[in-house]
Design an enzyme around this catalytic site. Structure first.
Site, mmCIF file in Angstrom:
data_model
loop_
_atom_site.group_PDB
_atom_site.id
_atom_site.type_symbol
_atom_site.label_atom_id
_atom_site.label_comp_id
_atom_site.label_asym_id
_atom_site.label_seq_id
_atom_site.Cartn_x
_atom_site.Cartn_y
_atom_site.Cartn_z
ATOM 1 N N ARG A 204 30.700 30.994 -84.851
ATOM 2 C CA ARG A 204 31.827 31.588 -85.599
ATOM 3 C C ARG A 204 31.682 31.316 -87.100
ATOM 4 O O ARG A 204 31.886 32.214 -87.934
ATOM 5 C CB ARG A 204 33.125 30.983 -85.068
ATOM 6 N N GLY B 199 19.590 23.733 -73.962
ATOM 7 C CA GLY B 199 20.826 23.416 -73.229
ATOM 8 C C GLY B 199 22.051 23.754 -74.070
ATOM 9 O O GLY B 199 22.065 23.497 -75.266
ATOM 10 N N THR C 140 23.078 19.703 -79.202
ATOM 11 C CA THR C 140 22.702 19.113 -77.909
ATOM 12 C C THR C 140 23.671 17.988 -77.575
ATOM 13 O O THR C 140 24.044 17.211 -78.463
ATOM 14 C CB THR C 140 21.260 18.558 -77.896
ATOM 15 N N ARG D 257 34.897 -1.995 -54.943
ATOM 16 C CA ARG D 257 33.554 -1.488 -54.726
ATOM 17 C C ARG D 257 32.692 -1.608 -55.984
ATOM 18 O O ARG D 257 33.189 -1.801 -57.089
ATOM 19 C CB ARG D 257 33.619 0.012 -54.390
ATOM 20 N N ARG E 201 31.264 34.217 -89.919
ATOM 21 C CA ARG E 201 32.329 34.442 -90.909
ATOM 22 C C ARG E 201 31.882 34.025 -92.316
ATOM 23 O O ARG E 201 32.268 34.656 -93.299
ATOM 24 C CB ARG E 201 33.606 33.731 -90.477
ATOM 25 N N GLY F 14 18.184 22.285 -79.940
ATOM 26 C CA GLY F 14 17.596 20.955 -80.099
ATOM 27 C C GLY F 14 16.191 21.018 -80.689
ATOM 28 O O GLY F 14 15.787 22.046 -81.242
ATOM 29 N N ASP F 15 15.478 19.917 -80.540
ATOM 30 C CA ASP F 15 14.141 19.808 -81.138
ATOM 31 C C ASP F 15 13.199 20.930 -80.703
ATOM 32 O O ASP F 15 12.419 21.439 -81.508
ATOM 33 C CB ASP F 15 13.500 18.466 -80.760
ATOM 34 N N HIS G 135 26.604 18.584 -64.589
ATOM 35 C CA HIS G 135 26.830 19.564 -65.657
ATOM 36 C C HIS G 135 28.275 19.656 -66.124
ATOM 37 O O HIS G 135 28.533 20.331 -67.132
ATOM 38 C CB HIS G 135 26.314 20.935 -65.219
ATOM 39 N N HIS H 232 35.562 -4.910 -59.323
ATOM 40 C CA HIS H 232 34.675 -3.742 -59.217
ATOM 41 C C HIS H 232 33.421 -4.051 -60.027
ATOM 42 O O HIS H 232 33.372 -5.041 -60.773
ATOM 43 C CB HIS H 232 35.363 -2.486 -59.767
ATOM 44 N N GLU I 159 20.560 9.704 -66.441
ATOM 45 C CA GLU I 159 19.815 10.668 -65.626
ATOM 46 C C GLU I 159 18.304 10.400 -65.651
ATOM 47 O O GLU I 159 17.616 10.562 -64.639
ATOM 48 C CB GLU I 159 20.100 12.066 -66.208
ATOM 49 N N GLY J 291 21.258 12.811 -69.602
ATOM 50 C CA GLY J 291 20.333 12.220 -70.578
ATOM 51 C C GLY J 291 19.016 11.916 -69.900
ATOM 52 O O GLY J 291 18.846 10.849 -69.319
ATOM 53 N N ARG J 292 18.126 12.924 -69.928
ATOM 54 C CA ARG J 292 16.845 12.745 -69.223
ATOM 55 C C ARG J 292 15.950 11.800 -70.008
ATOM 56 O O ARG J 292 15.263 10.987 -69.456
ATOM 57 C CB ARG J 292 16.180 14.112 -69.050
ATOM 58 N N ARG K 178 15.851 29.210 -71.870
ATOM 59 C CA ARG K 178 14.587 28.572 -72.242
ATOM 60 C C ARG K 178 13.516 29.650 -72.069
ATOM 61 O O ARG K 178 13.606 30.469 -71.156
ATOM 62 C CB ARG K 178 14.352 27.340 -71.388
ATOM 63 N N ASP L 261 20.065 13.354 -79.407
ATOM 64 C CA ASP L 261 18.685 12.862 -79.575
ATOM 65 C C ASP L 261 17.891 13.656 -80.615
ATOM 66 O O ASP L 261 16.713 13.929 -80.423
ATOM 67 C CB ASP L 261 17.958 12.865 -78.217
HETATM 68 P P1 ADP Z 1 16.093 22.071 -76.972
HETATM 69 O O1 ADP Z 1 16.101 23.067 -78.077
HETATM 70 O O2 ADP Z 1 17.460 21.724 -76.499
HETATM 71 O O3 ADP Z 1 15.212 20.869 -77.279
HETATM 72 P P2 ADP Z 1 14.018 23.081 -75.200
HETATM 73 O O4 ADP Z 1 13.070 21.957 -75.441
HETATM 74 O O5 ADP Z 1 14.202 23.580 -73.811
HETATM 75 O O6 ADP Z 1 15.490 22.784 -75.687
HETATM 76 O O7 ADP Z 1 13.549 24.284 -76.137
HETATM 77 C C1 ADP Z 1 14.260 25.489 -76.192
HETATM 78 C C2 ADP Z 1 13.312 26.620 -76.405
HETATM 79 O O8 ADP Z 1 12.654 26.469 -77.675
HETATM 80 C C3 ADP Z 1 12.155 26.708 -75.409
HETATM 81 O O9 ADP Z 1 12.511 27.342 -74.213
HETATM 82 C C4 ADP Z 1 11.174 27.551 -76.176
HETATM 83 O O10 ADP Z 1 11.506 28.922 -76.128
HETATM 84 C C5 ADP Z 1 11.376 27.064 -77.614
HETATM 85 N N1 ADP Z 1 10.337 26.068 -77.917
HETATM 86 C C6 ADP Z 1 10.208 24.821 -77.407
HETATM 87 N N2 ADP Z 1 9.091 24.232 -77.864
HETATM 88 C C7 ADP Z 1 8.477 25.136 -78.668
HETATM 89 C C8 ADP Z 1 7.263 25.135 -79.433
HETATM 90 N N3 ADP Z 1 6.454 24.078 -79.455
HETATM 91 N N4 ADP Z 1 6.976 26.241 -80.142
HETATM 92 C C9 ADP Z 1 7.780 27.322 -80.118
HETATM 93 N N5 ADP Z 1 8.925 27.388 -79.420
HETATM 94 C C10 ADP Z 1 9.279 26.316 -78.704
HETATM 95 O O1 F6P Z 2 19.617 18.393 -73.151
HETATM 96 C C1 F6P Z 2 20.872 18.426 -72.566
HETATM 97 C C2 F6P Z 2 20.765 18.147 -71.089
HETATM 98 O O2 F6P Z 2 22.037 18.278 -70.524
HETATM 99 C C3 F6P Z 2 20.149 16.817 -70.710
HETATM 100 O O3 F6P Z 2 21.032 15.730 -70.808
HETATM 101 C C4 F6P Z 2 19.721 17.082 -69.308
HETATM 102 O O4 F6P Z 2 18.686 16.226 -68.929
HETATM 103 C C5 F6P Z 2 19.250 18.495 -69.374
HETATM 104 O O5 F6P Z 2 19.930 19.103 -70.463
HETATM 105 C C6 F6P Z 2 19.506 19.276 -68.117
HETATM 106 O O6 F6P Z 2 19.140 20.585 -68.337
HETATM 107 P P1 F6P Z 2 19.285 21.770 -67.291
HETATM 108 O O7 F6P Z 2 20.096 21.314 -66.159
HETATM 109 O O8 F6P Z 2 19.911 22.868 -68.080
HETATM 110 O O9 F6P Z 2 17.884 22.109 -66.920
#
Ligand code: ADP
Ligand code: F6P
Length: 324
Positions: free
Chosen positions: A25, A15, A129, A166, A29, A106-107, A254, A220, A227, A174-175, A76, A133
């Site tokens: 940047r 995301g 992100t 209301r 640089r 992210g992770d 979004h 209110h 989310e 935040g899923r 992704r 998280d």
């Molecule tokens: P975020 O980086 O925000 O956590 P995602 O979980 O969607 O977002 O991961 C982003 C991309 O990282 C994925 O579309 C995939 O290409 C790569 N990725 C995710 N998990 C793995 C994994 N276990 N091994 C290798 N690449 C991964």
């Molecule tokens: O990880 C960021 C985030 O905006 C989350 O809060 C949300 O759940 C998710 O991405 C939505 O992702 P998308 O709409 O890009 O599939």
């Protein structure tokens, strides 16, 4: 560890988040100032596999620090989660002379970075992100902007909610993580905050709370709903039916992920981007940049991914006490 890197790549993945451009940047640089060449990779790992790779210079990142989104685009990529995809990705890096890579995401993105490190590409992750998280870091690029955007939107909803006396159910992003919900809950003075990490599913308790605060004369009732809990529309209908209080649901969606980054996101992202390049110059690989205890630090990606993070109980208790 030694500095034998001549060319580095940079990509954004997962995301998008406001401040990613400031990080790009800074990577470009800083690298150029240290005599390195820089290749931009478009659309994350998907773009790597499609060889969407281009030379970057200092002007490639002119006029972007104030912009939301990511000029490198993001994606992704399912294929990159496979061993074949990762091997191909490493080969493509080698083909283009990319010896070091900065992955902003992210992770999930860090898992991909870890795999590339094991395949001989020196790779450094930078936490990007809006969800906050990433366990090893108290700061992630984009959270500050997103939470301020959401806070301002919720203030506006509160105005009309009060005028009409209301209840408003406001769904924030935040899923899996409730940090945006908790911070907005405190900052907007919400009466209830529903977090994926803490929600017990007890709607009757929520409805009783709304009835009680109505009796106390509250004009209110703001419910911030993450989310990850979802079903804000049906929850609003149920609240209206059971409390008699007119209720509206708003899903911010979004809009929370866009917009010009705050000063904090620009500055922290800039420092993290530069720090990632410094790590590559020292010969480091398989590490993630983080912010902890008031300092920029770095961790082995394996260690970072094994860390756990949870909503702070004290903060959550404070939010409830302040909502009386
Ligand atoms: P975020 O980086 O925000 O956590 P995602 O979980 O969607 O977002 O991961 C982003 C991309 O990282 C994925 O579309 C995939 O290409 C790569 N990725 C995710 N998990 C793995 C994994 N276990 N091994 C290798 N690449 C991964
Ligand atoms: O990880 C960021 C985030 O905006 C989350 O809060 C949300 O759940 C998710 O991405 C939505 O992702 P998308 O709409 O890009 O599939």
């Amino acid at each position: 560890m030694s500095n034998n890197i001549g060319t580095i790549g940079v990509l954004t993945s997962g995301g998008d988040a406001p401040g990613m451009n400031a990080a790009i940047r800074a990577v470009v640089r800083t690298a150029i100032s240290k005599g390195l060449k820089v290749k931009g990779i478009k659309r994350g790992y998907a773009g790597l596999l499609n060889e969407e790779i281009f030379d970057m210079d200092t002007t490639s990142v002119a006029d972007i620090i104030q912009k939301g989104g990511t000029v490198l685009y993001t994606a992704r990529c399912e294929e990159f989660t496979t061993a074949e995809g990762q091997a191909r990705g490493a080969e493509i890096c080698k083909k283009h002379g990319i010896e070091g890579l900065v992955v902003i995401g992210g992770d999930g993105s860090f898992k991909g970075a870890q795999k590339l490190s094991h395949l001989g590409i020196n790779t450094i992750g930078v936490p990007g992100t809006i969800d906050l998280d990433i366990a090893c870091s108290e700061y992630t690029i984009g959270f500050d902007t997103a939470v301020n955007t959401a806070m301002e939107a919720i203030d506006k909803i509160r105005d009309t909610s009060t005028s009409h006396e209301r209840c408003s159910v406001i769904e924030v992003m935040g899923r899996h993580a409730g940090y945006i919900a908790l911070w907005c809950g405190i900052a907007n003075g919400a009466e209830d905050i529903l977090l994926p990490e803490r929600y017990d599913g007890d709607e009757e308790k929520l409805i009783q709370h709304i009835k009680d605060s109505r009796k106390k004369g509250k004009k209110h009732h703001i419910v911030i709903n993450a989310e990850g809990i979802g079903h804000s529309q049906s929850l609003a209908k149920k609240i209206e039916a059971e409390t008699g209080m007119e209720t509206r649901a708003t899903i911010l969606g979004h809009m929370q992920r866009g917009g010009s980054p705050t000063c904090k996101d620009r500055v922290y992202a800039s420092i993290m981007g530069a720090y990632a390049v410094d790590l590559l110059c020292k010969g480091a690989s398989n590490r993630v940049v983080a912010y902890a205890n008031g300092e920029y630090v770095d961790y082995e990606i394996d260690e970072a991914l094994a860390m756990k993070k949870d909503i702070d109980d004290y903060q959550f208790d404070v939010s409830k006490n302040l909502a009386r």
